[in-house]
Design an enzyme around this catalytic site. Sequence first.
Site, mmCIF file in Angstrom:
data_model
loop_
_atom_site.group_PDB
_atom_site.id
_atom_site.type_symbol
_atom_site.label_atom_id
_atom_site.label_comp_id
_atom_site.label_asym_id
_atom_site.label_seq_id
_atom_site.Cartn_x
_atom_site.Cartn_y
_atom_site.Cartn_z
ATOM 1 C CD GLN A 55 0.901 -8.894 -2.412
ATOM 2 O OE1 GLN A 55 1.584 -9.546 -3.175
ATOM 3 N NE2 GLN A 55 -0.366 -8.664 -2.639
ATOM 4 C CE LYS A 62 2.554 -2.421 -4.353
ATOM 5 N NZ LYS A 62 2.148 -2.070 -2.990
ATOM 6 C CG ASP A 83 -1.941 -1.131 1.169
ATOM 7 O OD1 ASP A 83 -2.321 -1.530 0.063
ATOM 8 O OD2 ASP A 83 -2.323 -1.615 2.250
ATOM 9 N N GLY A 119 -4.447 -4.371 -3.636
ATOM 10 C CA GLY A 119 -5.456 -3.367 -3.976
ATOM 11 C C GLY A 119 -4.720 -2.126 -4.430
ATOM 12 C CG HIS A 120 -2.122 -2.164 -7.001
ATOM 13 N ND1 HIS A 120 -1.323 -2.839 -7.875
ATOM 14 C CD2 HIS A 120 -1.780 -2.620 -5.777
ATOM 15 C CE1 HIS A 120 -0.521 -3.655 -7.212
ATOM 16 N NE2 HIS A 120 -0.796 -3.553 -5.930
HETATM 17 P P1 GDP Z 1 -0.643 0.318 -3.620
HETATM 18 O O1 GDP Z 1 -1.266 -0.935 -3.104
HETATM 19 O O2 GDP Z 1 0.803 0.399 -3.300
HETATM 20 O O3 GDP Z 1 -0.909 0.552 -5.077
HETATM 21 O O4 GDP Z 1 -1.340 1.512 -2.821
HETATM 22 P P2 GDP Z 1 -2.907 1.668 -2.533
HETATM 23 O O5 GDP Z 1 -3.582 2.036 -3.815
HETATM 24 O O6 GDP Z 1 -3.437 0.487 -1.789
HETATM 25 O O7 GDP Z 1 -2.893 2.857 -1.485
HETATM 26 C C1 GDP Z 1 -2.449 4.113 -1.798
HETATM 27 C C2 GDP Z 1 -3.608 5.128 -1.635
HETATM 28 O O8 GDP Z 1 -3.058 6.405 -1.522
HETATM 29 C C3 GDP Z 1 -4.553 5.196 -2.814
HETATM 30 O O9 GDP Z 1 -5.846 5.542 -2.347
HETATM 31 C C4 GDP Z 1 -3.968 6.315 -3.682
HETATM 32 O O10 GDP Z 1 -4.929 6.969 -4.501
HETATM 33 C C5 GDP Z 1 -3.481 7.245 -2.603
HETATM 34 N N1 GDP Z 1 -2.300 8.043 -2.935
HETATM 35 C C6 GDP Z 1 -1.200 7.681 -3.659
HETATM 36 N N2 GDP Z 1 -0.278 8.658 -3.645
HETATM 37 C C7 GDP Z 1 -0.805 9.660 -2.868
HETATM 38 C C8 GDP Z 1 -0.305 10.923 -2.438
HETATM 39 O O11 GDP Z 1 0.804 11.341 -2.740
HETATM 40 N N3 GDP Z 1 -1.123 11.659 -1.621
HETATM 41 C C9 GDP Z 1 -2.356 11.243 -1.238
HETATM 42 N N4 GDP Z 1 -3.080 12.006 -0.449
HETATM 43 N N5 GDP Z 1 -2.837 10.039 -1.640
HETATM 44 C C10 GDP Z 1 -2.077 9.267 -2.435
HETATM 45 P P1 IMO Z 2 -0.812 -4.184 -2.165
HETATM 46 O O1 IMO Z 2 -0.391 -4.750 -3.497
HETATM 47 C C1 IMO Z 2 -0.954 -4.481 2.174
HETATM 48 C C2 IMO Z 2 -0.834 -8.522 3.874
HETATM 49 C C3 IMO Z 2 -2.059 -9.005 4.625
HETATM 50 C C4 IMO Z 2 -1.409 -9.896 5.666
HETATM 51 C C5 IMO Z 2 -0.273 -10.550 4.874
HETATM 52 C C6 IMO Z 2 -0.612 -11.940 4.326
HETATM 53 O O2 IMO Z 2 -2.111 -3.457 -2.210
HETATM 54 O O3 IMO Z 2 0.300 -3.395 -1.580
HETATM 55 P P2 IMO Z 2 -2.178 -12.740 2.343
HETATM 56 O O4 IMO Z 2 -3.644 -12.536 2.093
HETATM 57 O O5 IMO Z 2 -1.305 -12.222 1.277
HETATM 58 O O6 IMO Z 2 -1.857 -14.178 2.682
HETATM 59 O O7 IMO Z 2 -1.868 -11.896 3.704
HETATM 60 O O8 IMO Z 2 -0.003 -9.682 3.793
HETATM 61 N N1 IMO Z 2 -1.079 -8.058 2.494
HETATM 62 C C7 IMO Z 2 -1.070 -6.774 2.129
HETATM 63 N N2 IMO Z 2 -0.946 -5.640 2.869
HETATM 64 N N3 IMO Z 2 -1.052 -4.403 0.826
HETATM 65 C C8 IMO Z 2 -1.145 -5.509 0.077
HETATM 66 O O9 IMO Z 2 -1.106 -5.489 -1.276
HETATM 67 C C9 IMO Z 2 -1.201 -6.776 0.723
HETATM 68 N N4 IMO Z 2 -1.322 -8.050 0.298
HETATM 69 C C10 IMO Z 2 -1.226 -8.817 1.396
HETATM 70 O O10 IMO Z 2 -2.755 -7.924 5.205
HETATM 71 O O11 IMO Z 2 -0.829 -9.125 6.672
HETATM 72 MG MG MG Z 3 -2.804 -1.564 -1.835
#
Ligand code: GDP
Ligand code: IMO
Ligand code: MG
Length: 437
Positions: free
Chosen positions: A225, A16, A13, A40-41
């Site tokens: 991840q 990416k 999270d 979850g991206h």
């Molecule tokens: P990922 O799993 O690494 O792709 O990240 P996620 O999408 O799960 O979580 C990142 C969250 O932060 C998303 O809701 C993005 O839209 C948001 N986001 C990304 N970069 C920024 C930033 O620079 N500022 C803010 N406020 N939100 C951001």
């Molecule tokens: P993105 O791509 C954050 C965490 C779970 C748990 C551990 C193992 O959005 O960054 P699993 O279901 O993979 O066996 O769970 O890994 N986890 C993540 N945490 N972002 C993710 O993906 C994750 N994918 C798995 O919360 O701690």
């Molecule tokens: Mg994510």
Amino acid sequence: MPLDIVVGTQWGDEGKGRFVDLLSAKADYVARFNGGDNAGHTVTVGQQTFKLHLIPSGIVQPHTIGIIGNGVAVNPVILQSEMKGLKDGGVDISPKRLQLSYGAHLITPAHLALDKAQEIARGSSKIGTTLRGIGPAYTSKVSRQGIRFLDMLDRAKLKTKIQKQVAEINLQLTKLYQHDPLDSGLVAEEFEQYAGLLKPYISDVSLILNDALREDRRVLAEGAQGTLLDLDHGTYPFVTSSSPTAGGALVGLGLGPGFEDRVIGVTKSFQTRVGSGPFPTEITGDLATELRGTGEQPWDEFGTTTGRPRRVGWLDLVLLRYAVRINGINELAITKLDVLSGFDQLFICSSYRKNGSEVTELPYGPGDLTGFEPVYKELSGWHEDITAISKWNDLPEKAQAYIHSIEELIGVRIRLVSVGPERDQVIDRNPPELQKT
Ligand code: GDP
Ligand code: IMO
Ligand code: MG
């Protein structure tokens, strides 16, 4: 060299997805190499927000070809609904735009049931998985009992394999965990339907990508991840079951070394984690609530896949240094600098203290961090709203100093600085003539 790899440097999270979307503007192929729908991206483009779990975030750019590599574990139910969601959002999702590796493994309802049963049985030492069947699906793969997209090309073989797998997992569910068994016939029937739908998408993506790279076409490898969730290099056993690191990109796409150009490590400006496991710089109380947000803003720290509140803390440079080493990161990208606006003081963990001595490297990796106390460097915060800033020189000096401190302590340049979720809320510190992506 035409291959760029994007990896998370923390526990996932990091943001990416938003960088993959941005960097995809100059890519021909965007390829997911690990994990499954545990990811979850989120990608925000104007009024539209795409929440992607399986399909590479780069698919949002109209010219790219999305690839799902052999290192990914795919639940066809989720894949199909994600394909539909994208199509409804106006994204072309025909086989011309999406290719699935014949070697990617399938997540079946039996894996989901087992994930849940195992988490319940772990009780207070649960991992806090996303319950998406990830661990059991990769267990099937490693124990050589997995079902791959390749098996979908032969309906009779698919049926036999599914029935065998469900029967075996039923034994575990009923005998070990006292859960109800699944109907293997029904699962097989369901998967036969998906086979019909997905057949045109299944191909040898290693061949496609190798040919493309040799023709100097640009490939962006998208990790799910983060490094600290890596099965080998993360905070074991509180990890996921795949390889989110740069090495995993090569294995998970069928590429040899030598094509890489940028290995981009994405880090948040602070630290978050969802699920159990060590977190030395974790903070609680009002400060944590301030950092996490209340859930009103879409970017507040609540899991994209599970909705769980994320644990939050200060940026940990011992772990970031480790991630740089494990991945061979040659460039960092930082997100959510805007979220730090408004704090009087900020802290970054520059080293740990254990038994009276200071350490900047972990003697035995990040699995057991018991007794490692963070040593903090204190920095002044800034109060300006930075979300509309697009040039480095316009950032408040204290925000620049925060970035410089990280660079000095890590020894890697932070080229991209994100100040909001939108595509254009990014500061590229390279001069325009060097901004090839
Ligand atoms: P990922 O799993 O690494 O792709 O990240 P996620 O999408 O799960 O979580 C990142 C969250 O932060 C998303 O809701 C993005 O839209 C948001 N986001 C990304 N970069 C920024 C930033 O620079 N500022 C803010 N406020 N939100 C951001
Ligand atoms: P993105 O791509 C954050 C965490 C779970 C748990 C551990 C193992 O959005 O960054 P699993 O279901 O993979 O066996 O769970 O890994 N986890 C993540 N945490 N972002 C993710 O993906 C994750 N994918 C798995 O919360 O701690
Ligand atoms: Mg994510």
